[in-house]
Design a protein around this motif. Sequence first.
Motif, PDB file in Angstrom:
ATOM      1  N   ALA A   1      11.020   3.588  -1.313  1.00 44.01           N
ATOM      2  CA  ALA A   1      11.155   5.048  -1.363  1.00 44.01           C
ATOM      3  C   ALA A   1       9.924   5.724  -0.753  1.00 44.01           C
ATOM      4  CB  ALA A   1      11.339   5.507  -2.809  1.00 44.01           C
TER       5      ALA A   1
ATOM      6  N   ILE B   1      19.669   1.493   2.746  1.00 49.81           N
ATOM      7  CA  ILE B   1      20.125   0.688   1.606  1.00 49.81           C
ATOM      8  C   ILE B   1      21.409  -0.068   1.956  1.00 49.81           C
ATOM      9  CG2 ILE B   1      21.459   2.449   0.320  1.00 49.81           C
ATOM     10  CD1 ILE B   1      19.170  -0.055  -1.346  1.00 49.81           C
TER      11      ILE B   1
ATOM     12  N   THR C   1      18.155   9.334  -4.983  1.00 47.30           N
ATOM     13  CA  THR C   1      16.730   9.526  -5.231  1.00 47.30           C
ATOM     14  C   THR C   1      15.942   9.929  -3.990  1.00 47.30           C
ATOM     15  OG1 THR C   1      16.457   7.159  -4.944  1.00 47.30           O
ATOM     16  CG2 THR C   1      16.672   7.965  -7.199  1.00 47.30           C
TER      17      THR C   1
ATOM     18  N   THR D   1      16.453   7.385 -17.744  1.00 46.91           N
ATOM     19  CA  THR D   1      17.805   7.076 -18.218  1.00 46.91           C
ATOM     20  C   THR D   1      17.759   6.852 -19.736  1.00 46.91           C
ATOM     21  OG1 THR D   1      17.362   4.821 -17.543  1.00 46.91           O
ATOM     22  CG2 THR D   1      18.646   6.161 -16.035  1.00 46.91           C
TER      23      THR D   1
ATOM     24  N   ALA E   1       6.718   9.528 -11.871  1.00 42.22           N
ATOM     25  CA  ALA E   1       7.971   9.774 -11.140  1.00 42.22           C
ATOM     26  C   ALA E   1       8.806   8.509 -10.969  1.00 42.22           C
ATOM     27  CB  ALA E   1       7.663  10.377  -9.772  1.00 42.22           C
ATOM     28  N   PHE E   2       8.166   7.343 -10.949  1.00 43.65           N
ATOM     29  CA  PHE E   2       8.917   6.082 -10.833  1.00 43.65           C
ATOM     30  C   PHE E   2       9.042   5.383 -12.188  1.00 43.65           C
ATOM     31  CE2 PHE E   2       7.223   6.184  -6.321  1.00 43.65           C
ATOM     32  CZ  PHE E   2       8.465   6.302  -5.706  1.00 43.65           C
ATOM     33  N   GLY E   3       8.735   6.095 -13.276  1.00 38.56           N
ATOM     34  CA  GLY E   3       8.809   5.481 -14.599  1.00 38.56           C
ATOM     35  C   GLY E   3       7.586   4.635 -14.869  1.00 38.56           C
TER      36      GLY E   3
ATOM     37  N   ILE F   1       8.552  -2.018 -18.112  1.00 37.73           N
ATOM     38  CA  ILE F   1       9.364  -3.064 -17.462  1.00 37.73           C
ATOM     39  C   ILE F   1      10.444  -2.496 -16.542  1.00 37.73           C
ATOM     40  CG2 ILE F   1       8.931  -4.801 -19.264  1.00 37.73           C
ATOM     41  CD1 ILE F   1      11.823  -4.309 -20.226  1.00 37.73           C
ATOM     42  N   HIS F   2      10.833  -1.234 -16.757  1.00 35.21           N
ATOM     43  CA  HIS F   2      11.880  -0.673 -15.885  1.00 35.21           C
ATOM     44  C   HIS F   2      11.291   0.142 -14.730  1.00 35.21           C
ATOM     45  CE1 HIS F   2      15.247  -1.998 -18.321  1.00 35.21           C
ATOM     46  NE2 HIS F   2      14.502  -1.719 -19.381  1.00 35.21           N
TER      47      HIS F   2
ATOM     48  N   ARG G   1      17.704   5.726 -23.572  1.00 32.10           N
ATOM     49  CA  ARG G   1      17.138   4.684 -24.422  1.00 32.10           C
ATOM     50  C   ARG G   1      17.635   4.928 -25.841  1.00 32.10           C
ATOM     51  NH1 ARG G   1      14.072   4.822 -20.118  1.00 32.10           N
ATOM     52  NH2 ARG G   1      12.751   3.068 -19.552  1.00 32.10           N
TER      53      ARG G   1
ATOM     54  N   LEU H   1      18.964  -1.966 -15.200  1.00 32.33           N
ATOM     55  CA  LEU H   1      18.468  -0.693 -15.734  1.00 32.33           C
ATOM     56  C   LEU H   1      18.941  -0.466 -17.165  1.00 32.33           C
ATOM     57  CD1 LEU H   1      16.864   1.899 -15.199  1.00 32.33           C
ATOM     58  CD2 LEU H   1      18.875   2.860 -14.090  1.00 32.33           C
TER      59      LEU H   1
ATOM     60  N   CYS I   1      10.366   1.584 -11.385  1.00 31.41           N
ATOM     61  CA  CYS I   1      11.291   1.569 -10.241  1.00 31.41           C
ATOM     62  C   CYS I   1      11.054   0.397  -9.283  1.00 31.41           C
ATOM     63  CB  CYS I   1      11.158   2.873  -9.470  1.00 31.41           C
ATOM     64  SG  CYS I   1      12.230   2.936  -8.036  1.00 31.41           S
TER      65      CYS I   1
ATOM     66  N   HIS J   1      16.948  -8.660 -18.904  1.00 30.30           N
ATOM     67  CA  HIS J   1      16.364  -7.770 -17.917  1.00 30.30           C
ATOM     68  C   HIS J   1      15.567  -8.547 -16.862  1.00 30.30           C
ATOM     69  CE1 HIS J   1      13.021  -5.278 -16.351  1.00 30.30           C
ATOM     70  NE2 HIS J   1      14.036  -4.492 -16.070  1.00 30.30           N
TER      71      HIS J   1
ATOM     72  N   ARG K   1      16.433  -8.626 -12.937  1.00 28.72           N
ATOM     73  CA  ARG K   1      15.478  -7.996 -12.021  1.00 28.72           C
ATOM     74  C   ARG K   1      14.952  -9.012 -11.012  1.00 28.72           C
ATOM     75  NH1 ARG K   1      11.747  -2.939 -12.370  1.00 28.72           N
ATOM     76  NH2 ARG K   1      10.088  -3.526 -10.974  1.00 28.72           N
TER      77      ARG K   1
END
Length: 382
Positions: free
Chosen positions: A336, A130, A223, A270, A322-324, A327-328, A272, A68, A330, A75, A79
């Motif tokens: 979820a 999780i 979350t 988050t 809501a999940f962005g 490349i980031h 940047r 993240l 969620c 990244h 990932r």
Amino acid sequence: PYEFYKEIRPHDAFAKVKLVSGIHDSWVAFTYEAAEAVLKDERFVKNPRTVFPDVSEHELMPITHSMLFADPPDHRRLRSLVQRGFTPKMIQRLQGRIEEIAKIQVEQMKGKGTVDLIADYAFPIPIIVICELLGVPPEDRLDFQRWSNSMVEINDDPSFYEQVEVHIKEFQLYIEQLLAEKRIHPQDDLLSELIRAEEDGDKLSVQELYGAIMLMIVAGHETTVNLIANGMLALFTHPEQLKKLKESPNLIDGAIEEILRFNGPVEFSTDRYARESFTFMGKQLQKGDHVLVSLASADHDPTVFSWPDKLDITRERSPHLAFGKGIHYCLGAPLARLEGKIAIQTLLNAFPEIQINTALANLEWRQSFVIRGLKELPVKLK
Ligand code: HEM
């Protein structure tokens, strides 16, 4: 915050604001267009080390070694090590287990009359899932909760930050012990897989291994609990939508998407940083400037969503953020969505008469930048 966004959005698509006193100003994207543009633009980097090469490790949280807070090419490497466990197909396999966990929580609430829907239901379900996926003991979840809360909450009290440091140390120590045990007794879980990648040498450093574990625990704790609780709150405050959902349970997928848009668990993206000085949406940015995206504001932008302040579980097109995005985006989105869907369906099936058990004015939101979640959600089960 939605009233504030409604005021600011038409004038300031992308503006510099002071979000927390004492902390430097940040650029914030308020419109959908600006939000999407920031999330997709690689001139906004996530790893603070890229723009502040002199920053000491001590000043950064260990979680900044996770995907993240990484930029390409790191990244992609970080990932891809975790991605295999989170494909929609892998997640579908968890369906039976999630249903089982939700039913157990429902059984435990039966006969109680009134409960805090967060502590008794919305919190345990995603945590148990999780923990099982990672291969960490769910019994330790109250420790995880303390540690992960301290990473996302904010507070004006200076002693709060000393406490955060203590919590991070405790968390690190816990992971150290957990890893020592797992290295000797690997199992069929994500943690053992990550350990193998680290032992292979060139795939994952020890710091990145810690970062990955912390990210999973924090993401898993902060979350989905709020998807379930914010979702039930939205339904309680829109009884006609709740009625519709109870009458037509097949509306649940649309209901989850609408809840994510209407009252999503993540208010801000988050951090940047501007990788260089450049002009963006007519504003001059300096290298190192701090940039955030208000996902909550973007998802109520009337140029994209008609009647954005209205909850409508039958809304047809909902490209919410809501999940962005980019490349980031969620990694946990399929998980979820499935957890949210099973949790809300199981709850409504077991307690069709469920009601909120406090005046709305008494509800308290947690003090956090990133997370939008209630402290408690008292409900009457019938
Ligand atoms: C990233 C939202 C659940 C794992 C993100 C981002 C958002 C988000 C907005 C991007 C942040 C940014 O670009 O600054 C949510 C919401 C959830 C949820 C609303 C629940 C409803 C989960 C779960 C997991 C998870 C259950 C898994 C354990 C991750 C990871 C990333 C991420 C690993 C980082 C991806 C990357 O950097 O490539 N999430 N999340 N999330 N989420 Fe979630």
